[in-house]
Each structure stands twice: as structure tokens, then as C-alpha cells.
Design a protein around this motif. Structure first.
Motif, PDB file in Angstrom:
ATOM      1  N   LEU A 156       0.853  -1.194   0.000  1.00 22.71           N
ATOM      2  CA  LEU A 156       0.000   0.000   0.000  1.00 22.71           C
ATOM      3  C   LEU A 156       0.879   1.232   0.000  1.00 22.71           C
ATOM      4  O   LEU A 156       1.850   1.299   0.752  1.00 22.71           O
ATOM      5  CB  LEU A 156      -0.856   0.049   1.271  1.00 22.71           C
ATOM      6  N   LEU A 157       0.545   2.218  -0.805  1.00 23.57           N
ATOM      7  CA  LEU A 157       1.242   3.496  -0.784  1.00 23.57           C
ATOM      8  C   LEU A 157       0.356   4.514  -0.078  1.00 23.57           C
ATOM      9  O   LEU A 157      -0.805   4.698  -0.454  1.00 23.57           O
ATOM     10  CB  LEU A 157       1.541   3.979  -2.209  1.00 23.57           C
ATOM     11  N   CYS A 158       0.901   5.163   0.947  1.00 24.04           N
ATOM     12  CA  CYS A 158       0.117   6.131   1.711  1.00 24.04           C
ATOM     13  C   CYS A 158       1.043   7.184   2.306  1.00 24.04           C
ATOM     14  O   CYS A 158       2.146   6.857   2.760  1.00 24.04           O
ATOM     15  CB  CYS A 158      -0.645   5.422   2.829  1.00 24.04           C
ATOM     16  N   ARG A 159       0.607   8.412   2.295  1.00 22.41           N
ATOM     17  CA  ARG A 159       1.381   9.469   2.956  1.00 22.41           C
ATOM     18  C   ARG A 159       1.292   9.297   4.466  1.00 22.41           C
ATOM     19  O   ARG A 159       0.223   8.991   5.000  1.00 22.41           O
ATOM     20  CB  ARG A 159       0.859  10.842   2.542  1.00 22.41           C
ATOM     21  N   GLU A 160       2.388   9.520   5.136  1.00 20.66           N
ATOM     22  CA  GLU A 160       2.445   9.330   6.582  1.00 20.66           C
ATOM     23  C   GLU A 160       1.386  10.169   7.302  1.00 20.66           C
ATOM     24  O   GLU A 160       0.792   9.711   8.279  1.00 20.66           O
ATOM     25  CB  GLU A 160       3.851   9.671   7.090  1.00 20.66           C
ATOM     26  N   ARG A 161       1.124  11.375   6.828  1.00 18.24           N
ATOM     27  CA  ARG A 161       0.150  12.244   7.497  1.00 18.24           C
ATOM     28  C   ARG A 161      -1.281  11.724   7.388  1.00 18.24           C
ATOM     29  O   ARG A 161      -2.172  12.207   8.082  1.00 18.24           O
ATOM     30  CB  ARG A 161       0.213  13.663   6.928  1.00 18.24           C
ATOM     31  N   LEU A 162      -1.519  10.747   6.511  1.00 13.24           N
ATOM     32  CA  LEU A 162      -2.860  10.184   6.355  1.00 13.24           C
ATOM     33  C   LEU A 162      -3.019   8.832   7.043  1.00 13.24           C
ATOM     34  O   LEU A 162      -4.109   8.260   7.045  1.00 13.24           O
ATOM     35  CB  LEU A 162      -3.208  10.059   4.865  1.00 13.24           C
TER      36      LEU A 162
END
Length: 194
Positions: A156-162
Motif C-alpha cells: 500500500l502506498l500512503c502518505r504518513e500524514r494520512l
């Protein structure tokens, strides 16, 4: 509150948060995530890769897609065929992508269909997820149906802030073993080395 209602509420919260992320952070995090992904052994060893085409506020996957093609790997991307359903379609150039369902860049309808079990690594989107790989998508069910039949490696690719500690789960929700953010790789919730 039902799990479905919890998901709807969390989607609303994350969409507001996502819309407010600074453009500079979105660009930096996309670049860092792409660079980390290209360094993963699972990526380097994969012969056939399924990857989403990032749009809007999603992770920019074009550098990843370009690298897959340049390195001689087989690339397949989603083609939405009906609400909630997608097929994995092989492309050989980014120029083959054009706006499809929901305006998402999609392969031509005549592009070859690849079976799910031919994929070595799946690179998946999410609206948000936990470090443990519990994901919340945008609500269409496309990737839930894919994960119900897929048994290969997935990230999974996800921004840390999300990232969120808790994601409401229903029986049809499948965890993904790897989560990749701009800060690093998490395997089953534990920081892992690349």
C-alpha cells in the motif's frame, strides 16, 4: 454506529485532511515513496507488476510506471469495466493511457487482460490505512474484490500524514502485508528495512 457508517465518517475526515495537505508536501512525499518502492527487493525481483495510476491527491505513480516499463518488466494497470469491477490490463507505454471511468487514466479497451495470478507484486492505493496494512479505499470496492483473489506480494502506498492507528474493518476487508510511506516501509505494522 455500524462499521459502514464509521468508514463513511473516516472517509469524510481523511478527504478534508487530504485536500488541505500542502502541495510541496504532496510532491515530496510522492517522490520519496516512489524512490523507496524502487529500492524494495520485492519490486526489483518482480517480473509482472500491477500498479494503480495515481490521480488528484493520490501518490504520483508515474515515475514508478515509467521505471517498470524502462526495466523491461510487464506492467498492468486497472481498467474499470463496471461499478466496483476492474480488470488488469497490460500496457507497454504510458502514452497508451487516456481518461477512463471517473476520469482515471486507463488503458485501451483492446489491451491484453492479465490474470490476477500472473502478478508478482501489486502496488495499491488507499485513502488511508494503518501501519498494519488495514486499508480504507474510496468506497468503490474495486481493490477489495482484487484482494479477495490475489495471493502475491502487495504494498500500500500512503502518505504518513494520512496514516491512522485504527481503520474500521468489515469481513470483506483484507490486510496488505506492506505499507510504504515517505518515512519508510512497514511489514505487518513493524518498521522494516529496504
Amino acid at each position: 454506529m455500524t462499521k459502514r457508517e464509521e468508514k463513511l465518517r473516516l472517509r469524510q475526515t481523511i478527504r478534508k485532511l487530504e485536500a488541505g495537505l500542502p502541495e510541496r508536501y504532496r510532491e515530496r512525499s510522492s517522490r520519496a515513496i516512489a524512490a523507496r518502492l524502487l529500492g524494495m527487493p520485492a519490486y526489483r525481483q518482480a517480473g509482472t507488476i500491477f500498479c494503480f495510476v495515481g490521480t488528484g491527491h493520490e501518490i504520483d505513480t508515474r515515475p514508478i510506471l515509467a521505471d517498470i516499463l524502462a526495466s523491461g518488466k510487464i506492467l498492468c494497470v486497472p481498467l474499470c469495466t463496471a461499478p466496483g469491477f476492474m480488470e488488469l490490463r497490460k500496457i507497454t507505454a504510458l502514452a497508451q493511457l487516456s481518461p477512463g471511468m471517473y476520469g482515471i487514466p486507463a488503458p485501451p479497451a483492446a489491451s491484453p487482460v492479465l490474470p490476477v495470478d500472473s502478478v508478482d507484486l501489486a502496488i495499491l492505493p488507499c485513502l488511508t490505512c494503518s501501519h498494519q496494512g488495514h486499508r480504507l479505499g474510496r468506497g468503490g470496492g474495486y481493490y477489495d474484490r482484487f484482494l479477495a483473489h490475489y495471493r502475491g506480494g502487495s504494498v500500500l502506498l500512503c502518505r504518513e500524514r494520512l496514516i491512522r492507528a485504527e481503520i474500521p474493518l468489515e469481513p470483506h476487508d483484507f490486510p496488505v502485508p506492506w505499507v510504504l510511506t515517505e518515512r519508510g516501509l512497514y511489514e505487518d505494522g513493524v518498521p522494516a528495512r529496504l
